[in-house]
Design a protein around this motif. Structure first.
Motif, PDB file in Angstrom:
ATOM      1  N   VAL A   1      41.878  11.849  50.016  1.00 14.35           N
ATOM      2  CA  VAL A   1      43.062  11.984  49.000  1.00 14.35           C
ATOM      3  C   VAL A   1      43.587  13.317  49.012  1.00 14.35           C
ATOM      4  O   VAL A   1      44.868  13.455  48.866  1.00 14.35           O
ATOM      5  CB  VAL A   1      42.347  11.258  47.832  1.00 14.35           C
ATOM      6  CG1 VAL A   1      43.341  11.682  46.602  1.00 14.35           C
ATOM      7  CG2 VAL A   1      41.866   9.693  48.006  1.00 14.35           C
ATOM      8  N   ALA A   2      42.649  14.369  48.823  1.00 15.93           N
ATOM      9  CA  ALA A   2      43.222  15.556  48.509  1.00 15.93           C
ATOM     10  C   ALA A   2      43.966  16.054  49.850  1.00 15.93           C
ATOM     11  O   ALA A   2      45.294  16.806  49.590  1.00 15.93           O
ATOM     12  CB  ALA A   2      41.927  16.669  48.226  1.00 15.93           C
ATOM     13  N   TRP A   3      43.836  15.849  50.898  1.00 12.64           N
ATOM     14  CA  TRP A   3      44.433  15.985  52.032  1.00 12.64           C
ATOM     15  C   TRP A   3      45.794  15.693  52.122  1.00 12.64           C
ATOM     16  O   TRP A   3      46.784  16.179  52.486  1.00 12.64           O
ATOM     17  CB  TRP A   3      43.590  15.847  53.375  1.00 12.64           C
ATOM     18  CG  TRP A   3      44.512  15.978  54.664  1.00 12.64           C
ATOM     19  CD1 TRP A   3      45.200  15.000  55.388  1.00 12.64           C
ATOM     20  CD2 TRP A   3      45.082  17.132  55.393  1.00 12.64           C
ATOM     21  NE1 TRP A   3      45.867  15.433  56.317  1.00 12.64           N
ATOM     22  CE2 TRP A   3      45.731  16.710  56.308  1.00 12.64           C
ATOM     23  CE3 TRP A   3      44.570  18.472  55.231  1.00 12.64           C
ATOM     24  CZ2 TRP A   3      46.218  17.823  57.500  1.00 12.64           C
ATOM     25  CZ3 TRP A   3      44.930  19.452  56.094  1.00 12.64           C
ATOM     26  CH2 TRP A   3      45.814  19.146  57.156  1.00 12.64           C
ATOM     27  N   VAL A   4      45.875  14.056  51.903  1.00 19.06           N
ATOM     28  CA  VAL A   4      47.039  13.449  52.164  1.00 19.06           C
ATOM     29  C   VAL A   4      48.069  13.804  50.805  1.00 19.06           C
ATOM     30  O   VAL A   4      49.130  14.167  51.178  1.00 19.06           O
ATOM     31  CB  VAL A   4      46.975  11.878  51.879  1.00 19.06           C
ATOM     32  CG1 VAL A   4      48.050  11.255  51.756  1.00 19.06           C
ATOM     33  CG2 VAL A   4      46.093  11.424  53.072  1.00 19.06           C
ATOM     34  N   LEU A   5      47.504  14.134  49.843  1.00 14.31           N
ATOM     35  CA  LEU A   5      48.537  14.566  48.695  1.00 14.31           C
ATOM     36  C   LEU A   5      49.003  15.965  48.800  1.00 14.31           C
ATOM     37  O   LEU A   5      49.976  16.219  48.462  1.00 14.31           O
ATOM     38  CB  LEU A   5      47.884  14.430  47.153  1.00 14.31           C
ATOM     39  CG  LEU A   5      47.369  13.132  46.936  1.00 14.31           C
ATOM     40  CD1 LEU A   5      46.789  12.968  45.550  1.00 14.31           C
ATOM     41  CD2 LEU A   5      48.620  12.113  46.782  1.00 14.31           C
ATOM     42  N   ALA A   6      48.110  16.895  49.553  1.00 14.08           N
ATOM     43  CA  ALA A   6      48.460  17.970  49.630  1.00 14.08           C
ATOM     44  C   ALA A   6      49.350  18.260  50.784  1.00 14.08           C
ATOM     45  O   ALA A   6      50.481  18.949  50.688  1.00 14.08           O
ATOM     46  CB  ALA A   6      47.336  19.090  49.635  1.00 14.08           C
ATOM     47  N   ASP A   7      49.045  17.839  51.808  1.00 11.58           N
ATOM     48  CA  ASP A   7      49.759  17.813  53.119  1.00 11.58           C
ATOM     49  C   ASP A   7      51.404  17.372  52.767  1.00 11.58           C
ATOM     50  O   ASP A   7      52.184  17.785  53.262  1.00 11.58           O
ATOM     51  CB  ASP A   7      48.998  17.136  54.127  1.00 11.58           C
ATOM     52  CG  ASP A   7      49.981  17.432  55.476  1.00 11.58           C
ATOM     53  OD1 ASP A   7      49.927  18.385  56.019  1.00 11.58           O
ATOM     54  OD2 ASP A   7      50.565  16.391  55.953  1.00 11.58           O
ATOM     55  N   SER A   8      51.409  16.173  52.096  1.00  9.47           N
ATOM     56  CA  SER A   8      52.852  15.577  52.069  1.00  9.47           C
ATOM     57  C   SER A   8      53.446  16.175  50.558  1.00  9.47           C
ATOM     58  O   SER A   8      54.769  15.907  50.718  1.00  9.47           O
ATOM     59  CB  SER A   8      52.545  13.988  51.586  1.00  9.47           C
ATOM     60  OG  SER A   8      51.727  13.830  50.198  1.00  9.47           O
ATOM     61  N   GLU A   9      52.681  17.124  49.929  1.00  9.09           N
ATOM     62  CA  GLU A   9      53.349  17.703  48.815  1.00  9.09           C
ATOM     63  C   GLU A   9      53.804  16.956  47.822  1.00  9.09           C
ATOM     64  O   GLU A   9      54.888  16.986  47.376  1.00  9.09           O
ATOM     65  CB  GLU A   9      54.415  18.762  49.382  1.00  9.09           C
ATOM     66  CG  GLU A   9      53.828  20.099  50.101  1.00  9.09           C
ATOM     67  CD  GLU A   9      54.986  20.752  50.904  1.00  9.09           C
ATOM     68  OE1 GLU A   9      55.157  21.822  50.343  1.00  9.09           O
ATOM     69  OE2 GLU A   9      55.834  20.181  51.594  1.00  9.09           O
ATOM     70  N   ALA A  10      53.017  15.676  47.555  1.00  9.76           N
ATOM     71  CA  ALA A  10      53.553  14.857  46.419  1.00  9.76           C
ATOM     72  C   ALA A  10      53.600  15.436  45.051  1.00  9.76           C
ATOM     73  O   ALA A  10      53.000  16.264  44.747  1.00  9.76           O
ATOM     74  CB  ALA A  10      52.454  13.641  46.328  1.00  9.76           C
ATOM     75  N   VAL A  11      54.911  15.021  44.597  1.00 10.60           N
ATOM     76  CA  VAL A  11      55.055  15.680  43.139  1.00 10.60           C
ATOM     77  C   VAL A  11      54.704  14.689  42.018  1.00 10.60           C
ATOM     78  O   VAL A  11      54.740  15.199  40.952  1.00 10.60           O
ATOM     79  CB  VAL A  11      56.653  15.970  43.058  1.00 10.60           C
ATOM     80  CG1 VAL A  11      57.109  16.880  44.168  1.00 10.60           C
ATOM     81  CG2 VAL A  11      57.599  14.690  43.119  1.00 10.60           C
ATOM     82  N   VAL A  12      54.634  13.477  42.367  1.00 13.84           N
ATOM     83  CA  VAL A  12      54.246  12.586  41.380  1.00 13.84           C
ATOM     84  C   VAL A  12      53.134  11.544  42.149  1.00 13.84           C
ATOM     85  O   VAL A  12      53.297  11.186  43.342  1.00 13.84           O
ATOM     86  CB  VAL A  12      55.396  11.712  40.904  1.00 13.84           C
ATOM     87  CG1 VAL A  12      54.886  10.586  39.979  1.00 13.84           C
ATOM     88  CG2 VAL A  12      56.346  12.364  40.114  1.00 13.84           C
ATOM     89  N   VAL A  13      52.216  11.277  41.576  1.00 15.71           N
ATOM     90  CA  VAL A  13      51.250  10.264  41.941  1.00 15.71           C
ATOM     91  C   VAL A  13      51.195   9.069  41.054  1.00 15.71           C
ATOM     92  O   VAL A  13      50.558   9.424  39.878  1.00 15.71           O
ATOM     93  CB  VAL A  13      49.758  10.722  42.303  1.00 15.71           C
ATOM     94  CG1 VAL A  13      48.573  10.019  42.796  1.00 15.71           C
ATOM     95  CG2 VAL A  13      49.717  12.052  43.081  1.00 15.71           C
TER      96      VAL A  13
END
Length: 576
Positions: free
Chosen positions: A100-112
């Motif tokens: 989860v941390a990898w996907v959110l950080a790599d994609s640079e998600a601004v909203v989850v």
């Protein structure tokens, strides 16, 4: 297809204009019944989500992640994010913290957008690793957030999206390293619709039952193909153990599934037959007669037998799926031939297909006008397929992704200068252009004697036994292949009951269970070449799961983790 929305950003606006009062979604209500939403109501919910995201300051091209189970709100969030010009990043709710941390950080998600407070708390705990993250929102609360933008602003944003813009970054579950983010454009996904919607043949009055995770590409494609044709998308109630019961209740016309669901039904029906004296023989005879009828080769002297089997077997199996099922899709792994035969005999068409996230989800597909069992169909329209000299399947076309997010090296390894996608799968094309997948290039085993073995061939053969959940072949740089095997706990328990056996607290060690698995291995060995045959096996006391790291969130096997976790058991098979 010529008539479709120009991009997915205006998808629900397009469907609302065409199918407004028709039922679009069906789902479980809190009281246990079923509720529906029309295309008009779907459009309104999507607009509410899109306006809320604009109110949160989401700019065109920014990433919005979804961490949730399959349910209508997933669909609202999906299309709302696209209408806002954002790029959707689906995250498996079963993924571990590291992934989860990898996907959110790599994609640079601004909203989850999260399913519930538990998932939101997981994301909040990761905030120090997520510098781009601005907001964590509960899915049910998103449409009513204060500060939402005007619908006119949303319409302008959606209209500005072009086919070349990214629609999604879908992370492939890494079996050997961190997941890679596949960029898929609105044009890529539109090309898939152009090629597949005419083959599936759905529309108003039809219903597609969806229990697959919407974080997976296949479920998202089914969502598009159902709604673009004006059909109804019916979501499962949230409990996987209730799927078979819900199918009888929902009565879908279309069913996408992994092979396991169909194989499970096959096991249940066979177990019922075996509970009666001579039942297995009658069952097998009924399937043979039904397949002859399905192929249009039923001789007159077997017509009475076929009519009897219609009442005793065929009709009850169709009823288990609700009685209306006319199109079922399976992929991800080969389906057992015996299961396909049962379904064909009962008048249920199951079509196998093949694809990968990098190809927009589909490369080839069997369909009513062109089906060859044992293959994954012919390439879909506008998709070229060829076999490289080393046997690798290559694909090219407008559905092939432009590359991985922020990973030029991986992109160069997947796409060659001529635009061919190197799938990593091994396959063969027959004279009529039907594709057969024979294995995975990276999974080839080379024994110490220099013999090349495709592990999946014998693994899938062992897994045809209803008593086996998973089989994993070991043998790279070793003298001969051995296997680790896990049990299907439900089938083993039912078998023990029928046989009057007490397996005790450790069924995997019981001699009768060992004999049962040995029979499955012997049968599988007879179907493969001598170097591929399993010389010894060990039955593990537990199945592989994402929680132990032995499977990815999409249930792909992590062979390296399995080999490391069970190194002592493997050593024992080689006399160590």
């Amino acid at each position: 297809m010529n008539d479709r929305p120009s991009t997915l950003a205006v998808f629900t606006q397009w469907t609302e204009e065409r199918y407004g009062p028709e039922p679009a979604l069906r789902f479980r209500s809190p009281d246990g019944g079923w509720r529906t939403r029309t295309y008009g109501e779907l459009g309104a919910q999507v607009r509410a989500v899109g306006c809320a995201l604009l109110g949160l300051g989401v700019a065109a091209g920014e990433r919005v992640a979804v961490l949730a189970e399959t349910r209508p709100q997933w669909t609202y969030t999906h299309f709302g994010a696209l209408a806002a010009g954002a790029v959707l990043v689906p995250v498996y709710p079963t993924a571990g913290e590291e992934e989860v941390a990898w996907v959110l950080a790599d994609s640079e998600a601004v909203v989850v957008v999260c399913d519930d407070g538990r998932q939101a708390a997981r994301v909040e705990a990761l905030r120090p690793k997520l510098p781009a993250l601005r907001a964590v929102v509960l899915m049910d609360e998103l449409p009513g957030l204060p500060g939402a933008a005007a619908e006119s602003e949303l319409r302008a944003r959606a209209s500005a999206v072009t086919p070349g813009a990214d629609a999604s970054i879908v992370y492939t579950s890494g079996t050997t390293g961190p997941p890679k983010g596949c960029r898929l454009t609105h044009g890529n996904l539109g090309a898939i619709q152009d090629a597949t919607v005419p083959l599936i043949k759905g529309g108003p009055g039809d219903s597609t039952y969806l229990y697959l995770p919407l974080a997976h590409m296949l479920a998202q494609l089914i969502q598009y193909t159902t709604l673009i044709a004006g059909g109804e998308l019916c979501y499962f109630g949230g409990r996987i153990e209730n799927v078979l019961a819900e199918l009888a209740e929902v009565a879908p016309t279309h069913l996408p599934s992994v092979p396991r669901l169909f194989e499970k039904l096959h096991s249940v029906v066979l177990s019922l037959a075996e509970s009666q004296e001579g039942g297995r023989e009658r069952f097998e005879a009924a399937v043979r007669v039904g397949v002859l009828a399905a192929d249009g080769k039923l001789p007159e002297e077997l017509r009475a037998e076929h009519e009897a089997a219609e009442k005793a077997l065929y009709a009850p199996v169709r009823a288990a799926f609700g009685g209306r099922l006319r199109w079922a899709l399976t992929g991800g792994a080969p389906i057992a031939p015996a299961t396909l035969d049962l379904l064909r005999a009962c008048g249920i068409s199951v079509y196998e297909g093949y694809g990968m996230t990098e190809s927009g989800g589909v490369i080839s597909l069997n369909h009513p006008e062109a089906v060859r069992h044992g293959t994954v169909g012919q390439p879909i329209a506008d998709c070229e397929v060829r076999i490289a000299p080393d046997g690798e399947v290559l694909a090219r076309g407008p559905m092939v992704f432009p590359g991985y997010h922020a990973n030029a090296a991986a992109t160069a390894g997947a796409l060659d200068p001529e635009g061919w996608l190197h799938t990593g799968d091994l396959g063969e094309l027959d004279a009529d252009g039907f594709l057969r997948i024979t294995g995975r290039k990276k999974e080839l085993i080379i024994t110490s004697a220099g013999k090349n073995i495709t592990p999946t061939e014998v693994e899938f053969a062992v897994q045809r036994s209803r008593y086996v959940s998973r089989a994993v072949l070991i043998g790279d740089r070793r003298p001969y292949p051995v296997a680790l095997i896990t049990l299907d706990a439900e089938e083993i328990a039912a078998w023990a009951t029928r046989e009057g056996l007490d397996l005790g607290p450790a069924p995997a060690t019981h001699p009768a269970v060992h004999a049962l698995v040995d029979a499955a291995v012997t049968e599988a060995n007879a179907t493969v070449s001598r170097p591929s045959r399993i010389r010894a096996f060990h039955i593990l006391p537990e199945d592989f799961t994402p929680q132990t790291g032995t499977l990815t969130p999409s249930l792909k096997l992590r062979r390296g983790v399995v080999a490391e976790r069970y190194a002592s058991e493997i050593a024992g098979l080689y006399g160590g």
